[in-house]
Design a protein around this motif. Structure first.
Motif, short mmCIF file in Angstrom:
data_model
loop_
_atom_site.label_atom_id
_atom_site.label_comp_id
_atom_site.label_asym_id
_atom_site.label_seq_id
_atom_site.Cartn_x
_atom_site.Cartn_y
_atom_site.Cartn_z
N UNK A 41 -20.99 -45.34 -78.98
CA UNK A 41 -21.38 -44.24 -79.85
C UNK A 41 -20.19 -43.81 -80.72
N UNK A 42 -20.44 -42.88 -81.61
CA UNK A 42 -19.40 -42.41 -82.51
C UNK A 42 -18.31 -41.62 -81.82
N UNK A 43 -18.42 -41.43 -80.50
CA UNK A 43 -17.33 -40.82 -79.75
C UNK A 43 -16.14 -41.76 -79.64
N UNK A 44 -16.37 -43.06 -79.85
CA UNK A 44 -15.29 -44.04 -79.76
C UNK A 44 -14.64 -44.25 -81.12
N UNK A 45 -13.31 -44.12 -81.20
CA UNK A 45 -12.62 -44.31 -82.49
C UNK A 45 -12.93 -45.65 -83.15
N UNK A 46 -13.08 -46.70 -82.36
CA UNK A 46 -13.36 -48.01 -82.94
C UNK A 46 -14.73 -48.06 -83.59
N UNK A 47 -15.70 -47.35 -83.01
CA UNK A 47 -17.05 -47.31 -83.60
C UNK A 47 -17.01 -46.50 -84.90
N UNK A 48 -16.28 -45.41 -84.89
CA UNK A 48 -16.14 -44.60 -86.12
C UNK A 48 -15.51 -45.43 -87.23
N UNK A 49 -14.43 -46.17 -86.87
CA UNK A 49 -13.71 -46.94 -87.87
C UNK A 49 -14.56 -48.07 -88.44
#
Length: 481
Positions: A350-358
């Motif tokens: 989910x977007x809680x993970x920095x890698x997913x956000x990036x």
């Protein structure tokens, strides 16, 4: 208040047991349009649209969005018009219909009470959304995430199907801009007879401190019918700490004694109130009543029950991690473009993970949290700190304000299985919000099994409480956002 987490099924289950079932009123235009494009499994959207008092308006939305059997795998869902101060008739219509459908379905088949919950921050949607809910017979409207001073008068006028003008705050302007919504304009012009017997819903203002409650009760025009006093432990958005923002070692806002509501002052106002935020326990209900409250508002315990709109995989993961003691819910002061702290459950993928956000390609194609602003050339623009940074800066925003922001609009729709499809087969990643007090799972589900909204109500009120007894209403089936 997560988008469609407290949907019509959950609200209907709660209302059918004598409590106040509340649907989330955020982004219901997108919820309706995307459910139709997914083929409307069960035919629920079409059944509710058939009850809309202006068939031509319902037909317009069906023709535009319904896809028999659903869009093909990987196919992008159709974009929608956005609300604007100066124009937006089609966006208004879809907003009216989305709210009508959700409330109508929540009220179907019982005579219990149903409410709808809105965010004051989403300024342009409030009037058409509230009118759609009123057309469906909504009993209560709850409004938080801002100052809901315009809502009582708005509810009165819309129940008469009168044109209303709301004042929209514009960044960079000293004075707000007037935005007029005419309930009988455009495709809704045939509502003259259908809207003659509408009922004004009670207005419950969601606040965190008695100072705002005291301000609202001073003027009959802003005085609500009740308050929900919500602490910062609740899910979704919460009020920032009073005074200068201080964060702890984990980067979360630090709340102090000034942020704890003086409930004696709230009770002295003489208006009914309910408590929210960590209230999911029979002892909390008893304490609330002892302090003068009518009852409690519940969110997270209902968000994890079987009738909630959360995707099954996310709901199961949340329960499992919470029971194992490995779930962290972070009160992130940067995630929301509204600048309000926002609870983010840390879940893989989910977007809680920095890698997913990036990895997510920035795009702003929904825009519910856009803010009207005045550009340097004097033009009225709409910007969001979570949109592509170049676009945000071009509209006069500061790049520093965009740091760490999350696209909640797309992320929350993905949380309920309505995420947009992107080029290359990608689907928008979810962002999950939940409260920080999940100890109720030890009581409501000690063996880790799934549970229902009815079981929550039995646990809170006592299993022997007969249906129809309003022991703790409003027991809100929503996650506040």
């Amino acid at each position: 208040m997560g988008v469609a987490v407290s949907g019509w099924e959950l609200a209907r289950a709660v209302a059918g047991r004598g409590q106040l079932g509340v649907v989330s009123g955020t982004a219901l235009d997108a919820v309706l349009a995307r459910r139709l494009q997914r083929g409307d499994p069960g035919g629920h959207m079409r059944r509710a649209l058939a009850a809309f008092p202006v068939p031509e308006a319902a037909a317009y939305v069906l023709d535009r969005y319904f896809v028999e059997g659903g869009v093909a795998p990987g196919e992008r869902m159709r974009a929608m018009a956005r609300l604007r101060v100066d124009r937006g008739e089609h966006a208004e219509l879809l907003t009216v219909l989305g709210n009508f459908v959700e409330v109508w379905l929540a009220k179907e088949g019982h005579d219990g009470l149903v409410g709808v919950n809105y965010l004051a921050k989403i300024q342009l949607a409030t009037a058409p959304a509230l009118f759609g809910a009123i057309l469906a017979g909504v009993d209560h409207v709850l409004v938080g995430a801002g100052i809901p001073g315009q809502i009582p008068a708005l509810a009165t006028a819309l129940a008469r199907a009168e044109a209303v003008t709301t004042q929209v705050a514009v960044e960079g302007d000293e004075e707000p801009l007037p935005y007029t919504f005419d309930p009988r304009g455009g495709l809704l012009r045939q509502l003259a007879h259908a809207s003659s017997d509408l009922t004004r819903p009670d207005v419950l203002a969601i606040v965190s401190l008695p100072v705002l409650a005291s301000y609202l009760v001073r003027d009959p025009a802003t005085r609500p019918d009740g308050f929900v006093i919500e602490t910062h432990r609740a899910g979704g958005h919460s009020a920032p700490p009073r005074g200068k923002l201080v964060v702890d070692a984990a980067g979360e806002p630090v709340y102090g004694p000034r942020d704890h509501p003086d409930l004696a002052k709230v009770a002295a106002l003489g208006i009914p109130f309910w408590l929210a935020g960590g209230a999911a326990h029979p002892a909390r209900l008893a304490e609330a009543r002892a302090l003068g409250a009518e009852g409690v508002q519940l969110g997270s315990v209902f968000a994890l029950c079987q009738e909630s709109g959360l995707r099954d995989d996310l709901r199961t993961e949340l329960r499992a991690r919470a029971r194992a003691g490995t779930l962290r819910v972070r009160n992130d002061p940067r995630a929301s473009p509204t600048a309000f702290p926002f609870k983010v459950a840390e879940l893989p993928g989910t977007l809680s993970e920095p890698s997913i956000r990036a990895a997510r390609r920035p795009v702003c194609d929904l825009g519910y949290l856009r803010t009207p602003a005045r550009a340097a050339n004097g033009a009225l623009v709409y910007r969001c700190a979570a949109e592509p940074v170049a676009a945000y800066v071009r509209k006069g925003g500061d790049a520093v304000d965009a740091d760490g922001r999350v696209c909640l609009c797309n992320g929350l729709l993905a949380t309920v299985g309505l995420g947009q499809r992107r080029p290359g087969g990608a689907v928008e990643p979810a962002v999950v919000t939940i409260g920080q007090d999940l100890g109720f799972l030890d009581d409501i589900s000690p063996d880790g099994r799934p549970y229902t909204a009815g079981e929550v109500i039995d646990w809170m009120t006592g299993a022997g409480t007969p249906p129809g007894t309003s022991a703790g209403a409003p027991a809100q089936s929503a996650v506040s956002a």
